[in-house]
Enzyme design. Sequence first.
Site, PDB file in Angstrom:
ATOM      1  N   CYS A 187       0.926  -1.078  -0.049  1.00  0.00           N
ATOM      2  CA  CYS A 187       0.141   0.224   0.104  1.00  0.00           C
ATOM      3  C   CYS A 187       0.873   1.319  -0.016  1.00  0.00           C
ATOM      4  O   CYS A 187       1.691   1.241   0.892  1.00  0.00           O
ATOM      5  CB  CYS A 187      -0.972   0.047   1.254  1.00  0.00           C
ATOM      6  SG  CYS A 187      -1.959   1.520   1.478  1.00  0.00           S
ATOM      7  N   CYS A 225      -0.988   3.524  -6.351  1.00  0.00           N
ATOM      8  CA  CYS A 225      -1.956   2.824  -5.426  1.00  0.00           C
ATOM      9  C   CYS A 225      -2.108   1.468  -5.793  1.00  0.00           C
ATOM     10  O   CYS A 225      -2.471   1.227  -7.204  1.00  0.00           O
ATOM     11  CB  CYS A 225      -3.130   3.532  -5.265  1.00  0.00           C
ATOM     12  SG  CYS A 225      -4.660   2.788  -4.558  1.00  0.00           S
TER      13      CYS A 225
HETATM   14  N1  DGL Z   1      -4.064   0.480  -1.913  1.00  0.00           N
HETATM   15  C1  DGL Z   1      -3.736   1.910  -1.270  1.00  0.00           C
HETATM   16  C2  DGL Z   1      -2.469   2.466  -1.766  1.00  0.00           C
HETATM   17  O1  DGL Z   1      -1.490   1.473  -2.306  1.00  0.00           O
HETATM   18  C3  DGL Z   1      -4.674   2.734  -0.979  1.00  0.00           C
HETATM   19  C4  DGL Z   1      -6.378   2.589  -0.559  1.00  0.00           C
HETATM   20  C5  DGL Z   1      -6.734   3.656   0.245  1.00  0.00           C
HETATM   21  O2  DGL Z   1      -7.005   4.904   0.266  1.00  0.00           O
HETATM   22  O3  DGL Z   1      -6.863   2.985   1.457  1.00  0.00           O
HETATM   23  O4  DGL Z   1      -2.228   3.482  -1.901  1.00  0.00           O
END
Ligand code: DGL
Length: 281
Positions: free
Chosen positions: A74, A189
């Site tokens: 993430c 993301c």
């Molecule tokens: N999957 C997350 C990232 O790579 C973010 C998603 C969220 O806003 O929670 O930034």
Amino acid sequence: MTDRPILMFDSGVGGLTVLREARVLMPDRRFVYVADDAAFPYGAWEEVALRAHILDLFGGLLDRFRPAISVIACNTASTLVIDALRARFPGHPFVGTVPAIKPAAERTQSGLVSVLATPGTVKRQYTRDLISQWASKVHVRLVGSTQLAGLAETYMRDGFVDEEAVRAEIAPCFVEQDGRRTDIVVLACTHYPFLVNRMRKTAPWPVDWLDPAEAIARRAAALLAEVEPAPGGRAGSGGPADGRSGHGDIAVFTSGRDDAANRRLMQGFGLAVDTGEPAAG
Ligand code: DGL
């Protein structure tokens, strides 16, 4: 020792884009996928509160699962808390996920690159530092999307995606300047690769959509080989030799959700939803 899992962490389903690459490289390894969905979306959190929340949560996760390494799949979390995690848990190896600004700067032909990310990631000092360190000669546009991570969640669970919303969210990535056009969009993301076909379809012109999932998985495999050198120098052996994937891989949802759509989705990724106690946090 070799049955210690790899812990893969995200706020939701985004980290599955990294998990699927990691499985290819480490087919014998057990995985614990943790989705902090009780706190989704991370992109909307205030920094101090999110940092404290993730540090707290990780204490419980490391005690409970005793992973060999953890992958913060993430960008929103990594750009905020990767250094603090390493400082708080010094004996534990972490792999982070940060916007692929360096490879984008190396590859762009037009000199115009966009970074598509959550509002949290685009405002991080970490992200700004990556740009000044690696992309000072390139024009980088940071585009914060409030909707895309949620759209990816809906798409993965319900199979539906609002294409007009995707078009509107990606539109600011496309820049024309002095006869040149944006040629690379960094998917910063981990949720976004799930929507990349819709992005291609609704983009005003073709670009290279940079998905760092494979690179993160490679980094995880290399780190695992360092922390657990296998006899003869090969990393990651020790699982069942019958060619089946899945070694009791589980998905943990901090909300404790256990609905049928979620279970089906996780099953598709070879994960059984953990119905035990939700991880504390
Ligand atoms: N999957 C997350 C990232 O790579 C973010 C998603 C969220 O806003 O929670 O930034």
